[in-house]
Write a protein that holds these residues in place. Structure first.
Motif, PDB file in Angstrom:
ATOM      1  N   ILE A 221       0.958  -1.464   0.042  1.00  0.00           N
ATOM      2  CA  ILE A 221      -0.010  -0.226   0.077  1.00  0.00           C
ATOM      3  C   ILE A 221       0.904   0.795   0.026  1.00  0.00           C
ATOM      4  N   LEU A 222       1.763   1.101   0.815  1.00  0.00           N
ATOM      5  CA  LEU A 222       2.992   2.201   0.171  1.00  0.00           C
ATOM      6  C   LEU A 222       3.677   1.958  -0.830  1.00  0.00           C
ATOM      7  N   TRP A 223       3.278   1.306  -1.449  1.00  0.00           N
ATOM      8  CA  TRP A 223       3.705   1.603  -2.610  1.00  0.00           C
ATOM      9  C   TRP A 223       3.330   2.612  -3.744  1.00  0.00           C
ATOM     10  N   VAL A 224       1.822   1.959  -3.512  1.00  0.00           N
ATOM     11  CA  VAL A 224       0.468   2.829  -4.441  1.00  0.00           C
ATOM     12  C   VAL A 224       0.244   4.012  -3.879  1.00  0.00           C
ATOM     13  N   ILE A 225       0.959   4.041  -2.747  1.00  0.00           N
ATOM     14  CA  ILE A 225       0.776   5.530  -3.005  1.00  0.00           C
ATOM     15  C   ILE A 225       2.145   6.233  -3.304  1.00  0.00           C
ATOM     16  N   LEU A 226       3.109   5.398  -2.693  1.00  0.00           N
ATOM     17  CA  LEU A 226       4.127   6.603  -3.227  1.00  0.00           C
ATOM     18  C   LEU A 226       4.250   6.552  -5.104  1.00  0.00           C
ATOM     19  N   LEU A 227       3.064   5.786  -5.850  1.00  0.00           N
ATOM     20  CA  LEU A 227       2.852   5.674  -7.984  1.00  0.00           C
ATOM     21  C   LEU A 227       1.863   7.165  -7.476  1.00  0.00           C
ATOM     22  N   PHE A 228       0.859   6.567  -6.993  1.00  0.00           N
ATOM     23  CA  PHE A 228      -0.148   8.261  -7.096  1.00  0.00           C
ATOM     24  C   PHE A 228      -0.082   9.471  -6.256  1.00  0.00           C
ATOM     25  N   PHE A 229       1.128   9.752  -5.588  1.00  0.00           N
ATOM     26  CA  PHE A 229       1.225  10.856  -5.083  1.00  0.00           C
ATOM     27  C   PHE A 229       2.424  11.679  -5.914  1.00  0.00           C
ATOM     28  N   THR A 230       3.413  10.771  -6.827  1.00  0.00           N
ATOM     29  CA  THR A 230       4.228  10.998  -7.559  1.00  0.00           C
ATOM     30  C   THR A 230       3.785  11.449  -8.866  1.00  0.00           C
ATOM     31  N   THR A 231       2.888  11.422  -9.457  1.00  0.00           N
ATOM     32  CA  THR A 231       1.895  11.990  -9.920  1.00  0.00           C
ATOM     33  C   THR A 231       0.769  13.136 -10.211  1.00  0.00           C
ATOM     34  N   ALA A 232       0.462  12.972  -8.812  1.00  0.00           N
ATOM     35  CA  ALA A 232       0.535  14.430  -8.454  1.00  0.00           C
ATOM     36  C   ALA A 232       0.893  15.497  -8.282  1.00  0.00           C
ATOM     37  N   ALA A 233       2.940  15.066  -7.281  1.00  0.00           N
ATOM     38  CA  ALA A 233       4.057  15.783  -7.636  1.00  0.00           C
ATOM     39  C   ALA A 233       4.544  16.458  -8.644  1.00  0.00           C
ATOM     40  N   ILE A 234       4.320  15.463  -9.907  1.00  0.00           N
ATOM     41  CA  ILE A 234       4.147  16.318 -11.556  1.00  0.00           C
ATOM     42  C   ILE A 234       3.422  16.878 -12.069  1.00  0.00           C
ATOM     43  N   ILE A 235       2.086  16.619 -11.597  1.00  0.00           N
ATOM     44  CA  ILE A 235       0.839  18.239 -11.898  1.00  0.00           C
ATOM     45  C   ILE A 235       1.154  19.210 -10.803  1.00  0.00           C
ATOM     46  N   VAL A 236       1.439  19.059  -9.899  1.00  0.00           N
ATOM     47  CA  VAL A 236       1.463  20.810  -9.063  1.00  0.00           C
ATOM     48  C   VAL A 236       2.542  21.201  -9.616  1.00  0.00           C
ATOM     49  N   TRP A 237       3.687  20.075  -9.899  1.00  0.00           N
ATOM     50  CA  TRP A 237       5.202  21.610 -10.386  1.00  0.00           C
ATOM     51  C   TRP A 237       5.430  22.177 -11.485  1.00  0.00           C
ATOM     52  N   CYS A 238       4.326  21.053 -12.730  1.00  0.00           N
ATOM     53  CA  CYS A 238       4.335  21.618 -14.366  1.00  0.00           C
ATOM     54  C   CYS A 238       3.633  23.054 -13.768  1.00  0.00           C
ATOM     55  N   MET A 239       2.622  22.431 -13.155  1.00  0.00           N
ATOM     56  CA  MET A 239       1.115  24.223 -12.415  1.00  0.00           C
ATOM     57  C   MET A 239       2.028  25.285 -11.944  1.00  0.00           C
ATOM     58  N   LEU A 240       2.481  25.241 -10.918  1.00  0.00           N
ATOM     59  CA  LEU A 240       3.777  25.462 -10.336  1.00  0.00           C
ATOM     60  C   LEU A 240       4.552  26.416 -11.771  1.00  0.00           C
ATOM     61  N   GLN A 241       5.233  25.731 -12.070  1.00  0.00           N
ATOM     62  CA  GLN A 241       6.311  25.976 -13.035  1.00  0.00           C
ATOM     63  C   GLN A 241       5.759  27.366 -14.348  1.00  0.00           C
ATOM     64  N   ILE A 242       4.070  26.679 -15.356  1.00  0.00           N
ATOM     65  CA  ILE A 242       3.407  27.003 -15.693  1.00  0.00           C
ATOM     66  C   ILE A 242       3.075  28.096 -15.308  1.00  0.00           C
ATOM     67  N   ILE A 243       2.273  29.133 -13.953  1.00  0.00           N
ATOM     68  CA  ILE A 243       1.999  30.177 -13.451  1.00  0.00           C
ATOM     69  C   ILE A 243       3.044  31.284 -13.532  1.00  0.00           C
ATOM     70  N   TRP A 244       4.421  30.365 -12.708  1.00  0.00           N
ATOM     71  CA  TRP A 244       5.203  31.110 -12.870  1.00  0.00           C
ATOM     72  C   TRP A 244       6.140  31.830 -14.318  1.00  0.00           C
ATOM     73  N   SER A 245       5.513  31.639 -15.054  1.00  0.00           N
ATOM     74  CA  SER A 245       6.322  31.667 -16.681  1.00  0.00           C
ATOM     75  C   SER A 245       4.815  32.760 -17.409  1.00  0.00           C
ATOM     76  N   PHE A 246       3.726  32.898 -16.955  1.00  0.00           N
ATOM     77  CA  PHE A 246       2.646  34.215 -17.724  1.00  0.00           C
ATOM     78  C   PHE A 246       3.514  34.661 -16.387  1.00  0.00           C
ATOM     79  N   LYS A 247       3.616  34.722 -14.711  1.00  0.00           N
ATOM     80  CA  LYS A 247       3.778  36.235 -14.407  1.00  0.00           C
ATOM     81  C   LYS A 247       5.587  36.395 -15.029  1.00  0.00           C
ATOM     82  N   LYS A 248       6.392  35.962 -15.429  1.00  0.00           N
ATOM     83  CA  LYS A 248       7.628  36.389 -15.221  1.00  0.00           C
ATOM     84  C   LYS A 248       7.591  36.839 -16.703  1.00  0.00           C
ATOM     85  N   SER A 249       6.787  36.358 -17.590  1.00  0.00           N
ATOM     86  CA  SER A 249       6.938  36.871 -19.181  1.00  0.00           C
ATOM     87  C   SER A 249       6.185  37.718 -19.173  1.00  0.00           C
ATOM     88  N   TRP A 250       5.617  38.813 -17.851  1.00  0.00           N
ATOM     89  CA  TRP A 250       4.821  39.746 -17.760  1.00  0.00           C
ATOM     90  C   TRP A 250       5.967  41.587 -17.270  1.00  0.00           C
TER      91      TRP A 250
END
Length: 290
Positions: A221-250
């Motif tokens: 179950i720890l392995w399943v949780i790790l896999l699930f939160f890996t995708t969640a971490a990728i989503i959050v990281w990309c989300m923050l990078q995109i928002i930061w890019s929008f802000k920086k571009s201005w």
């Protein structure tokens, strides 16, 4: 009631996704590009999940010592049939996490153009396909491996969940066909009274009445949780990078890279206002989709 609810949601899902598939097939917007195929894949997987959901009518029951997942329509089938039907649903269900993460990775690469992922644009069809297959194999393969290692029916979990399902759903896990399910028990405990009468919902394992952890299932179950939160971490990281890019571009239109000696032009300064607006809308849609 469950079958009626499942039928209604299946119809709604199929209709809405078929509309999306039709729109993607008949419209050709150059600035959408290969992203249409990612949307198309997501829509097809959603249709498959809905159809399997209706054919299986899945249910999950949580307890203090674990959880069990089973399909109502396969309770009268043999163990193997019920297990494989459940595995198909799990395969499709977790597929959505991979696809959703890929939505964000794709938007990140297209909108932020990171230099360390520039190779993705050299041969996009080949590179994106290879990355998709590898990521899917690792994630979904890891989930299925966890199912085989810890959630396939065994005597311990069947004994643990049998009284629960009988008391709540009137389902007999020890019927002649031994219904198939996916279930995992993290621990079991002896709740015997002073007269040594064991109460319902548990198994007698530890004579001292303490929790008896099952190491293998805990690791699973720890392995399943790790896999699930890996995708969640990728989503959050990309989300923050995109928002930061929008802000920086201005704030700063151009940045000179001392290492590559190239002038980096942020995303919003390289496309038209109409395309910029559409990219923001697509990103907002992804936020809602999470």
């Amino acid at each position: 009631y469950l079958q009626g609810y499942s039928f209604a949601t299946t119809v709604i899902s199929c209709i809405s996704n078929f509309i999306l598939i039709y729109v993607l097939a008949v419209t050709h917007l150059p600035h959408v590009g290969p992203y249409r195929y990612l949307l198309l894949t997501f829509a097809i997987v959603d249709v498959l999940i809905s159809l399997v959901h209706f054919g299986l009518v899945p249910a999950i029951h949580m307890t203090e010592f674990g959880y069990i997942y089973f399909g109502y329509r396969f309770l009268h089938a043999e163990t193997g049939i019920g297990v494989w039907a459940s595995l198909v649903w799990v395969l499709l269900f977790y597929q959505t996490f991979v696809l959703l993460a890929f939505h964000y990775v794709y938007r990140f690469v297209m909108m932020c153009s990171p230099t360390w992922l520039s190779w993705m644009k050299v041969r996009p069809w080949r590179n994106w396909l290879i990355v998709t297959i590898i990521a899917d194999f690792i994630f979904v393969g890891g989930i299925l491996l966890a199912c085989f290692l810890g959630l396939i029916p065994i005597e311990v979990s069947r004994k643990a969940f049998a009284p629960v399902l009988m008391d709540v759903y009137h389902i007999d896990l020890f019927a002649q066909n031994k219904p198939g399910y996916l279930g995992i028990a993290y621990w079991v405990r002896n709740r015997s009274s002073k007269n040594n009468i064991t109460t319902l919902w548990t198994m007698v394992i530890n004579k001292d009445g303490l929790k008896e952890w099952i190491p293998r299932t805990v690791l699973v179950i720890l392995w399943v949780i790790l896999l699930f939160f890996t995708t969640a971490a990728i989503i959050v990281w990309c989300m923050l990078q995109i928002i930061w890019s929008f802000k920086k571009s201005w704030e700063k239109p151009e940045v000179f890279d001392e290492i590559t000696h190239y002038v980096k032009v942020p995303f919003s300064t390289t496309i038209s206002p109409a395309s910029k607006k559409q990219q923001r809308q697509l990103f907002t849609t992804l936020l809602w989709q999470v």
